[in-house]
Design a protein around this motif. Structure first.
Motif, PDB file in Angstrom:
ATOM      1  N   TRP A  73       0.830  -1.208   0.000  1.00  0.00           N
ATOM      2  CA  TRP A  73       0.000   0.000   0.000  1.00  0.00           C
ATOM      3  C   TRP A  73       0.867   1.262   0.000  1.00  0.00           C
ATOM      4  CZ3 TRP A  73      -4.659   1.779  -0.908  1.00  0.00           C
ATOM      5  CH2 TRP A  73      -5.032   3.014  -0.392  1.00  0.00           C
ATOM      6  N   ARG A  74       2.030   1.200   0.658  1.00  0.00           N
ATOM      7  CA  ARG A  74       2.925   2.351   0.711  1.00  0.00           C
ATOM      8  C   ARG A  74       3.822   2.450  -0.525  1.00  0.00           C
ATOM      9  NH1 ARG A  74       3.460   0.541   6.117  1.00  0.00           N
ATOM     10  NH2 ARG A  74       5.512  -0.360   5.612  1.00  0.00           N
ATOM     11  N   GLY A  75       3.687   1.510  -1.464  1.00  0.00           N
ATOM     12  CA  GLY A  75       4.422   1.612  -2.723  1.00  0.00           C
ATOM     13  C   GLY A  75       5.557   0.629  -2.881  1.00  0.00           C
ATOM     14  N   ASP A  76       5.780  -0.269  -1.914  1.00  0.00           N
ATOM     15  CA  ASP A  76       6.862  -1.249  -2.017  1.00  0.00           C
ATOM     16  C   ASP A  76       6.320  -2.500  -2.709  1.00  0.00           C
ATOM     17  OD1 ASP A  76       9.018  -2.896  -1.791  1.00  0.00           O
ATOM     18  OD2 ASP A  76       8.996  -3.034   0.402  1.00  0.00           O
ATOM     19  N   PHE A  77       6.370  -2.502  -4.043  1.00  0.00           N
ATOM     20  CA  PHE A  77       5.805  -3.612  -4.795  1.00  0.00           C
ATOM     21  C   PHE A  77       6.747  -4.804  -4.876  1.00  0.00           C
ATOM     22  CE2 PHE A  77       3.557   0.148  -6.265  1.00  0.00           C
ATOM     23  CZ  PHE A  77       2.243  -0.273  -6.163  1.00  0.00           C
ATOM     24  N   ALA A 333       3.192   7.600  -4.730  1.00  0.00           N
ATOM     25  CA  ALA A 333       2.478   8.838  -4.994  1.00  0.00           C
ATOM     26  C   ALA A 333       2.507   9.696  -3.764  1.00  0.00           C
ATOM     27  CB  ALA A 333       1.033   8.531  -5.380  1.00  0.00           C
ATOM     28  N   LEU A 334       2.768  10.964  -3.951  1.00  0.00           N
ATOM     29  CA  LEU A 334       2.717  11.898  -2.835  1.00  0.00           C
ATOM     30  C   LEU A 334       1.266  12.264  -2.589  1.00  0.00           C
ATOM     31  CD1 LEU A 334       5.663  14.308  -3.630  1.00  0.00           C
ATOM     32  CD2 LEU A 334       5.591  12.537  -1.904  1.00  0.00           C
ATOM     33  N   HIS A 335       0.883  12.330  -1.326  1.00  0.00           N
ATOM     34  CA  HIS A 335      -0.497  12.667  -0.991  1.00  0.00           C
ATOM     35  C   HIS A 335      -0.562  14.074  -0.420  1.00  0.00           C
ATOM     36  CE1 HIS A 335      -1.670   8.495  -1.618  1.00  0.00           C
ATOM     37  NE2 HIS A 335      -0.607   8.158  -0.899  1.00  0.00           N
ATOM     38  N   GLU A 336      -1.573  14.741  -0.863  1.00  0.00           N
ATOM     39  CA  GLU A 336      -1.713  16.105  -0.396  1.00  0.00           C
ATOM     40  C   GLU A 336      -2.325  16.107   0.982  1.00  0.00           C
ATOM     41  OE1 GLU A 336      -2.629  17.482  -4.964  1.00  0.00           O
ATOM     42  OE2 GLU A 336      -4.105  17.780  -3.374  1.00  0.00           O
TER      43      GLU A 336
END
Length: 336
Positions: A73-77, A333-336
């Motif tokens: 979920w945090r981007g570590d695929f 992805a950076l989240h606003e």
């Protein structure tokens, strides 16, 4: 109330089921006068403690799967469920199935990244071809027309005709400048010839001369080359962001900052303008192009972020990988 009870943690459900079964068994034993109440209580507590420990150990593989899901979920695929010495056959099957799903997800992302890279490269090639055609053909023909009109106006003996030819010459000159500007806007040749840093500096000079805004461009790439796909993406972001500043921000100063950090090239566009509400702008002001910038960066496997509040300026950040996008597959992805 019943639905809430069903949502309690699995360990509590297991302990509750075990306590109920143990209570029924002890009740039967007590009715048979086999043991005393004190002894029955001690046995029940001991059994529940042992069962709680066994349940916690049995659920350790499930905790591992949950941890891997959180990393994905945090981007570590690249995260995968490891082999657990306490996992039973069913739990191992769940972990294997989860890993297969992740492998399929990574494969799909790789194919999508390859398609996105090909799409970006094809678009840039078409823009470059159009820009060359405008510069080498259309602009040259207009330049020849300007020369012919100048010669005709010089040789004309009728003052009225000479005046009309002068007007036509000025219109042709204006068209020539517009074609040259369009050629550069579609695809700046300096981006191919001298690289992204030089293209950004040229963009800053042109915007500053046209708008009066003080544009500062800094580059700290440590001498590392930026691939053409990444350079094209970052240049388009800079182009759109500076256009927004000129059109909307009422800024006095703008900074374009190009850096290379690790395996990423990052572009920051910072202005001291009036700022805006980011969420409202993305929903109600599509002309600002935030969605287009975000999607273009995402297609290149990069990250995009916009930070702005009314009255405090705007900071746009885009970062794209330096590695070959066909093989690179670790993005977030950076989240606003």
């Amino acid at each position: 109330m019943g639905t809430t009870a069903l949502r309690i943690p699995l360990v509590i459900k297991l302990l509750g089921a075990n306590a109920l079964a143990l209570a029924m068994a002890l009740g039967y034993v007590l009715r048979a006068n086999a043991i005393t109440i004190g002894s029955a209580t001690l046995v029940a507590l001991s059994a529940m403690v042992v069962f709680a420990l066994l349940a916690a150990v049995a659920l350790l593989p499930l905790r591992g799967i949950e941890a891997v899901a959180s990393r994905v979920w945090r981007g570590d695929f690249g995260a995968r469920v490891g082999t657990s010495p306490v996992a039973d056959r069913d739990m191992k099957r769940i972990g294997t199935t989860f890993n297969l799903l992740l492998d399929g997800l990574v494969a799909d992302r790789t194919r999508m990244r390859a398609l996105a890279t090909a799409l970006i490269d094809a678009g840039d090639r078409e823009r470059a071809s159009l820009a060359r055609e405008l510069h080498d053909s259309t602009a040259q023909q207009l330049a020849a027309l300007v020369l012919q009109l100048s010669a005709a106006a010089r040789d004309a003996t009728d003052p009225a005709l000479a005046s009309r030819l002068d007007v036509m010459r000025e219109q042709a000159k204006a068209s020539l400048e517009e074609v040259r500007l369009l050629s550069h806007t579609v695809h700046p040749r300096v981006l191919d010839d001298l690289g992204l840093a030089a293209a950004l500096k040229k963009l800053g000079r042109e915007v500053g001369d046209a708008s009066g805004i003080d544009v500062t461009v800094t580059s700290d790439t440590h001498g590392q080359a930026i691939p053409s796909t990444a350079a094209a993406v970052l240049y388009r972001v800079a182009q759109a962001a500076v256009h927004n500043v000129v059109k909307h921000a009422r800024a006095k100063d703008v900074e374009l900052r190009l850096t290379v950090q690790g395996q990423e090239a990052a572009l920051d566009v910072i202005d001291d303008g009036r700022g805006f509400d980011v969420e409202d702008a993305e929903q109600r002001r599509p002309g600002m192009g935030l969605f287009t910038m975000r999607e273009r960066v995402a297609l290149a496997g990069g990250r995009f972020d916009v930070r702005s509040t009314p009255g405090s300026g705007t900071h746009i950040m885009a970062a794209v990988p330096l590695m070959d996008l066909l093989t690179h597959d670790n993005s977030g992805a950076l989240h606003e």
